[in-house]
Structures are given as C-alpha cells and as structure tokens.
Design an enzyme around this catalytic site. Structure first.
Site, PDB file in Angstrom:
ATOM      1  N   TYR A   1     -20.504 -48.179  91.528  1.00  0.00           N
ATOM      2  CA  TYR A   1     -21.830 -48.486  92.052  1.00  0.00           C
ATOM      3  C   TYR A   1     -21.877 -49.860  92.742  1.00  0.00           C
ATOM      4  CZ  TYR A   1     -26.527 -50.138  92.319  1.00  0.00           C
ATOM      5  OH  TYR A   1     -27.671 -50.700  92.795  1.00  0.00           O
TER       6      TYR A   1
ATOM      7  N   HIS B   1     -27.269 -49.045  86.462  1.00  0.00           N
ATOM      8  CA  HIS B   1     -27.666 -47.926  87.333  1.00  0.00           C
ATOM      9  C   HIS B   1     -27.706 -46.592  86.593  1.00  0.00           C
ATOM     10  CE1 HIS B   1     -28.281 -46.451  91.558  1.00  0.00           C
ATOM     11  NE2 HIS B   1     -28.862 -47.634  91.593  1.00  0.00           N
TER      12      HIS B   1
END
Ligand code: CS2
Ligand code: MG
Length: 408
Positions: free
Chosen positions: A160, A217
């Site tokens: 991410y 996330h």
C-alpha cells in the site's frame, strides 16, 4: 434569492475532479467538490440527472433545508455516491453564503481558533532506507508530521502506497491504465514482523518531536491489529490509521483493550451514524471523514461537534483524493474547530492545479493558512477546465498469496 442553474465538470490534471458550480439570480455563484476516487462519473450523474433539476428555483441560503431535502427526501439514504453529491451542493451553498456575507467561511463557524493548521505529508519508500530519505525531505521542508509507509521485505508486490523502485513515485490512488484493477499481493505476517521495528528505527533517527503517522489501510484482523498496536507503542505514533476494516466497529473495542496507541479512522465513513458509536464510546482518537463524501460542511460540522464532546480530534482525509475545493472547506473548519488535530495534505500545488482552482490559501512549513477571501476562497477556471476530460482509472485490488481477495 434563487438558484437558476448548476453545472458539473469532470476532469483535471492527472485527476478526475468532479466540480459543481451553482449559479444564482444575483450573479453570485458557489463551488463544490463531488470527487469520489475511481467512481467519479457516479456522483456526477446523480447531480445532473436528479439533484440539479430539483435545485433550480430554491433559495440557496437555506442550506440546512436543502441538505435535509436531499438526504431525507431520498428515502434510500446515505452511501458515498449520494453523500459526495450532497457534499458538493452543500459546499457550494456555503460558498454562496460566505460571498453574500463577504466573509471567509471560518468566520461563519465562529472565527479562528489558530493561525495555521498543522498538516501531515506522505513519506514513502520502496524500502526503509528509501523511506528515511523521503521523511528527511519533508522534515527539511518544515513538516512537523509525516505519514510513513514502506516496502516490506519478501512481500511479493510493492504494498500500500509504496513505489516499486527506490526513489520512485506511484499513484496508488488511481492507476490510469484502465478500468480493470491491477492486483497487489499481501501478507499480514510479513508486515507485522517487519513494520514495528521499522517504525522504531524512524523514531530513533528523527527524534521525539516528529509526529509519525502510519496507515494500515484496513488490512489486519481485530486480533492482529491489537497485537500490532501493542507492538508499535515504543515508536510513540501520533496515530495508527484504519487498523481494521471500518464496518466492524467492535474491533476497535478489542484494540483499545490491548493498546493505548492513538487510533484514526473514518475516511470511508459517509454519515454521523457511522461515527457516533466510535466517538461516544471513545474508541478512537481522530475522526478522518472528508467534507466531500461525508455530505458537506453542514453534516461534517455536526460530526466535529460530537467529536469535541469526547476528546476526539479531527484529521480530515486529504488531497489528492479531493479537489482544492474540499481542501478549502476543510481548511475553514480546521481554522475554527476547537478539537482540530491535523490535516492530511499531499502536494497539490502543481501549476496546472493552481490554474484550474486559483486561490490565496497558503501551505508553507508544514502549516496550512486559510485565505480571507469570502466563501471557500477558491475559484474555478472554466476555460482551463476545457483542457481536461474524464480518464478511466482504478484502485488496485489486494489478494493474499493463495488468491483470497483482501482489503485494499
Ligand atoms: C489513504 C487514502 O490518504 C489516506 O489515508 O488511505 O488516500 C486512500 O487510499 C484513497 O483515498 C483511496 O482512494
Ligand atoms: Mg488512509
């Protein structure tokens, strides 16, 4: 005073901004942002097909009633598409209100509680060394708060918000190669074994004053997140963001029982009804809604006021997910909010973006200074807008090594 027309523009420099312009019979217009990453055409068509025809003829000063009309009147309430569309209308109506009053919006909220609002930048690296270089650049530029994300040894794909190669950049919010998403491979075990030590090294290198933030996330299970939150405590984070997927709010109780690390959540929330339990039970420390897809200033101000009662500070979701219009709405709230925490900020200030959205708002030394221009204090250059059109794009999707679909 009456609304006579409204138009929607989709496009922008390397970004599909959804911009609403509401015209009135007094020559004053208002601007709002309905950008919803990688689904931009949907709030745009909700606005054009349904909301704008129902706006014509209304008094733009009645922003509360217009908000209620669309939210309650829809019967099927909420959701990111609808709330982004209402968000744009509400922002534009507040912009008009400020222009009528000849006052910057923060004055209508209660004036300034601070001169500048602290922002945090996104530092990123293919590996830890690369990330340290990125952090150092922001610290040199005067940032007091930095979000840190880096590649994890042995992870099959970059991860991410992480570039593929050292010193590289990656648009992890939108891949403009098309509508079909690319796939990242994720391994929570590798991440959990590596990241706490990496965060500690960053803390040791940059000292106690730097505010260090980290975004999980939504990728851990509640048990994993509790273990991770406990293990990053020595790094003294300013916040740990989205440790678990946001739908399961009881997960936050479990994390709280095991760790005192400050938790930030809410970038995917659209209504106060998705925040109230977490805020009232004091399960989070920062609320991260965005003015765009949490229904505009009218609704987000309610969330901020509720949060203030429970020691929860703001940490609004930031650019480049939203246009400079949303950033301006947030800047006015940041100037006023007694419970302001920090504002996410990614460098938007390209000459192309500034030409499309001219403003006097100022970002310097890691602080955002709101302009004193009436309303939102951002304009929209329609001639510039003609240079851009909608470009299809997508977020990556995430799978585990055995192919199981995971959370982006
Ligand atoms: C991210 C978001 O800024 C953040 O904290 O979590 O940028 C997120 O990845 C994007 O908004 C997704 O579109
Ligand atoms: Mg985030």
């Amino acid at each position: 005073m009456k609304i006579t027309d409204a138009k929607v523009f989709v496009g922008g420099p390397k970004k599909n901004y959804v911009t609403l312009k509401i015209y009135t019979d007094q020559g004053i217009y208002g601007l709002g942002d309905a950008t919803l990453n990688n689904r931009e055409t949907l709030p745009a068509s909700y606005l054009t097909d349904y909301l704008i025809p129902n706006l014509i003829g209304l008094d733009p000063r009645n922003s509360e009633d217009i908000w209620q009309l669309f939210y309650r009147g829809a019967y099927f309430r909420g959701g990111p598409i609808a709330m982004a569309a209402y968000g744009a209308i509400d922002m534009a109506l507040w912009d008009i209100k400020g222009k009528i009053a000849d006052l910057p919006l923060y004055q209508l909220f209660g004036g300034k509680s601070r001169d500048g609002a602290m922002v945090y930048a996104h530092a990123t690296g293919a590996d830890l060394e690369d990330l340290m270089d990125s952090v150092a650049c922001y610290v040199e530029d005067g940032y007091k708060a930095v979000r840190v994300q880096c590649g994890i040894p042995g992870m099959p794909t970059a991860g991410y918000a992480v570039p593929e190669t050292k010193g590289g950049m990656r648009n992890y919010i939108t891949d403009y190669s098309g509508i079909r998403p690319s796939t990242e491979i994720w391994d929570s075990g590798k991440y959990m074994r590596y990241m706490p030590g990496a965060l500690m090294e960053i803390r040791e290198k940059f000292g106690p004053e730097l505010k260090i933030l980290h975004d999980v996330h939504h990728r851990l299970t509640p048990r994993e997140a509790a273990e991770f939150a406990k293990s990053v405590e020595p790094a003294d984070l300013y916040w740990l963001e989205d440790p678990t997927p946001a739908e399961d709010q009881d997960a936050l109780k479990f994390i709280r029982r095991h760790s005192t690390v400050p938790i930030a959540i809410g970038e995917v929330f659209n209504t106060i009804w998705q925040c109230n339990k977490l805020i009232e039970q004091e399960l989070v420390d920062f609320i991260r809604v965005a003015v765009t897809y949490a229904g505009g200033i009218t609704h987000v101000k309610r969330i901020v006021d509720l949060a203030a009662l429970h020691h929860v500070r703001t940490g609004f979701h930031g650019a480049p997910s939203h246009s400079p219009l949303c950033m301006a709405a947030q800047a006015h709230l940041n100037a006023w909010a007694p419970n302001f925490g920090v504002q996410e900020y990614l460098v938007l200030g390209t000459p192309e973006c500034d030409a499309l959205f001219p403003s006097e708002h100022l970002m310097t030394n890691g602080m955002f200074y709101v302009s004193d221009a009436p309303g939102l204090g951002v304009d929209f250059d329609e001639a510039e807008a003609e240079r851009y059109s909608y470009e299809p794009g997508s977020h990556p999707i995430v799978r585990l090594e055995d192919g199981t679909l995971w959370n982006y």
